[in-house]
Design a protein around this motif. Structure first.
Motif, short mmCIF file in Angstrom:
data_model
loop_
_atom_site.label_atom_id
_atom_site.label_comp_id
_atom_site.label_asym_id
_atom_site.label_seq_id
_atom_site.Cartn_x
_atom_site.Cartn_y
_atom_site.Cartn_z
N LEU A 158 0.83 -1.21 0.00
CA LEU A 158 0.00 0.00 0.00
C LEU A 158 0.86 1.26 0.00
O LEU A 158 0.43 2.31 -0.50
N LEU A 159 2.08 1.18 0.55
CA LEU A 159 2.96 2.34 0.62
C LEU A 159 3.42 2.78 -0.77
O LEU A 159 3.84 3.93 -0.96
N LEU A 160 3.36 1.87 -1.75
CA LEU A 160 3.65 2.24 -3.14
C LEU A 160 2.37 2.49 -3.93
O LEU A 160 2.33 3.36 -4.80
N CYS A 180 2.59 -2.96 -15.50
CA CYS A 180 2.58 -1.69 -14.78
C CYS A 180 3.49 -1.79 -13.56
O CYS A 180 3.12 -2.38 -12.54
N ASP A 181 4.67 -1.20 -13.67
CA ASP A 181 5.61 -1.15 -12.57
C ASP A 181 5.63 0.28 -12.04
O ASP A 181 5.32 1.23 -12.76
N TYR A 182 6.00 0.43 -10.78
CA TYR A 182 5.97 1.75 -10.15
C TYR A 182 6.91 2.73 -10.83
O TYR A 182 6.53 3.88 -11.10
N PHE A 194 10.23 15.26 -5.64
CA PHE A 194 11.33 14.66 -4.89
C PHE A 194 10.79 13.71 -3.82
O PHE A 194 11.38 12.67 -3.53
N ALA A 195 9.64 14.07 -3.24
CA ALA A 195 9.04 13.25 -2.18
C ALA A 195 8.65 11.87 -2.70
O ALA A 195 8.88 10.85 -2.04
N THR A 196 8.04 11.81 -3.90
CA THR A 196 7.64 10.51 -4.44
C THR A 196 8.86 9.66 -4.77
O THR A 196 8.84 8.44 -4.60
N ASP A 197 9.93 10.31 -5.23
CA ASP A 197 11.18 9.60 -5.50
C ASP A 197 11.74 9.02 -4.21
O ASP A 197 12.19 7.88 -4.16
N VAL A 198 11.72 9.82 -3.15
CA VAL A 198 12.25 9.39 -1.86
C VAL A 198 11.43 8.23 -1.30
O VAL A 198 11.98 7.29 -0.72
N ILE A 199 10.09 8.29 -1.46
CA ILE A 199 9.23 7.22 -0.96
C ILE A 199 9.63 5.88 -1.59
O ILE A 199 9.80 4.87 -0.89
N CYS A 200 9.78 5.87 -2.91
CA CYS A 200 10.15 4.65 -3.61
C CYS A 200 11.51 4.16 -3.16
O CYS A 200 11.71 2.98 -2.86
N TYR A 201 12.47 5.06 -3.12
CA TYR A 201 13.85 4.71 -2.79
C TYR A 201 13.94 4.21 -1.35
O TYR A 201 14.58 3.19 -1.06
N ALA A 202 13.28 4.93 -0.41
CA ALA A 202 13.34 4.55 1.01
C ALA A 202 12.65 3.21 1.25
O ALA A 202 13.16 2.37 2.02
N LEU A 203 11.50 3.00 0.60
CA LEU A 203 10.78 1.74 0.78
C LEU A 203 11.61 0.57 0.27
O LEU A 203 11.66 -0.49 0.89
N MET A 259 17.46 -3.75 -9.57
CA MET A 259 16.34 -2.99 -10.12
C MET A 259 15.93 -1.81 -9.25
O MET A 259 15.67 -0.72 -9.75
N TYR A 260 15.85 -2.01 -7.93
CA TYR A 260 15.17 -1.03 -7.09
C TYR A 260 16.05 -0.28 -6.11
O TYR A 260 15.60 0.72 -5.54
N ILE A 261 17.26 -0.72 -5.88
CA ILE A 261 18.13 0.01 -4.94
C ILE A 261 18.98 1.00 -5.71
O ILE A 261 20.20 0.96 -5.73
N ARG A 262 18.32 1.88 -6.42
CA ARG A 262 18.97 2.95 -7.16
C ARG A 262 18.04 4.15 -7.19
O ARG A 262 16.82 3.99 -7.19
N PRO A 263 18.60 5.37 -7.23
CA PRO A 263 17.73 6.54 -7.47
C PRO A 263 17.02 6.39 -8.81
O PRO A 263 17.60 5.87 -9.77
N THR A 264 15.78 6.82 -8.88
CA THR A 264 15.00 6.61 -10.10
C THR A 264 15.58 7.34 -11.31
O THR A 264 15.28 6.99 -12.45
#
Length: 313
Positions: A158-160, A180-182, A194-203, A259-264
């Motif tokens: 749900l956080l994504l 459909c990927d985030y 920047f906030a949406t980028d941080v949410i994805c990266y932090a999660l 795939m996911y442990i990188r800045p978007t």
């Protein structure tokens, strides 16, 4: 308000793997084969453990049944839609369908991470504390661990999904992916912040790396215990009980960390699309193969079931 409403009613085009008609049909049959084999292999594991009285009492195989059931739905979250797109004239997915796909794909993926942690902990207890294993890893504890893995996985998604449902789209709604990927959806959003980028990266950091850390801690303790065993035969026997799980851990974590442990901003969708095939389609087929090829108990159970079936016939 109109922009918001229009974004919620939008349809997206999944670019998939652009190619000529002949290659599209070839890819359709290749991925259909992967999908059917994955379903069959995981159903075989579930059926074998369910039928064999001895296996279904062992916590490791209870986890394995949950894991196989999870893999069936994990690959089903993406592949059926992709197969339709290979033979359809337009690769359209609705806005609600896109958000639903993101939710279930990540819910099942996060649940898989939590199950890998639990299965690593189970192997840690079995090898490092064998005399206390049956007293600690009871069926009740095993069931609770499995239940919490499902709850945490579906809650974390749900956080994504909630941020995804708030994206606005002002231009072309073409997603350069086969599902459909985030990250690709975020890439075409016109209210990316920047906030949406941080949410994805932090999660990604919190769930992926922390689950990997806990699994790694279990295996560090396992390797230390195995290295102190007196004979080479006993070390091989102990390691053989966890090599299947370790193989699954390394392959799955290796691809999703990439795939996911990188800045978007560092994503290359053309490359990542092909990497996604690995963890979304190939690995769900490899997992049941890995667990059955090196598992003597599964082999013995299959042999007994086959022998009993022949006698009935």
């Amino acid at each position: 308000m109109n922009t918001r409403n229009e974004s919620q009613m939008a349809e997206f085009v999944l670019l998939g793997f652009p190619s000529n008609r002949e290659l599209q049909l070839l890819l359709f049959f290749v991925f259909l084969g992967f999908y059917l084999l994955t379903i069959a292999a995981n159903l075989l594991i579930i059926g074998t453990v369910s039928i064999d009285f001895n296996l279904r009492k062992i916590p490791m195989y209870i986890f394995l049944c949950h894991f196989s059931f999870l893999e069936i739905w994990y690959i089903t979250a993406t592949v059926p839609k992709m197969l339709v797109d290979f033979i359809a004239d337009n690769n359209i997915i609705s806005y609600k369908g896109c958000i639903a796909q993101i939710y279930f794909f990540f819910a099942l993926g996060f649940t898989e991470l939590f199950f890998l942690v639990m299965m690593g902990f189970d192997r840690y207890l079995a090898i490092c504390h064998p005399l206390r294993y049956n007293a600690i890893m009871t069926r009740k504890l095993c069931s609770r661990m499995a239940m919490w893995s499902w709850i945490c996985g579906f809650s974390s998604s749900l956080l994504l999904t909630i941020p995804s449902s708030r994206f606005l789209f002002c231009g072309p709604t073409v997603i350069n992916h086969f599902f459909c990927d985030y990250i690709p959806l975020l890439g075409i959003s016109c209210n990316k912040t920047f906030a949406t980028d941080v949410i994805c990266y932090a999660l990604a950091w919190i769930i992926i790396l922390y689950s990997f850390l806990f699994t790694t801690i279990s295996y560090v303790q396992i390797i230390k215990t195995i290295s102190h065993l007196p004979s080479l035969l006993s070390r091989r026997k102990a390691f053989s009980t966890c090599v299947s799980h370790l193989t699954v851990v390394l392959t799955f974590y290796g691809t999703i960390i990439f795939m996911y442990i990188r800045p978007t901003t560092q994503y290359s969708l053309h490359i990542d699309k092909f990497v996604s095939v690995s963890y979304a389609i190939v690995i769900p087929l490899l997992n049941p193969i890995v667990y059955t090829l090196r598992n003597k108990e599964i082999h013995d159970a299959l042999r007994k079931i086959a022998t009993h079936g022949c006698r009935i016939i």
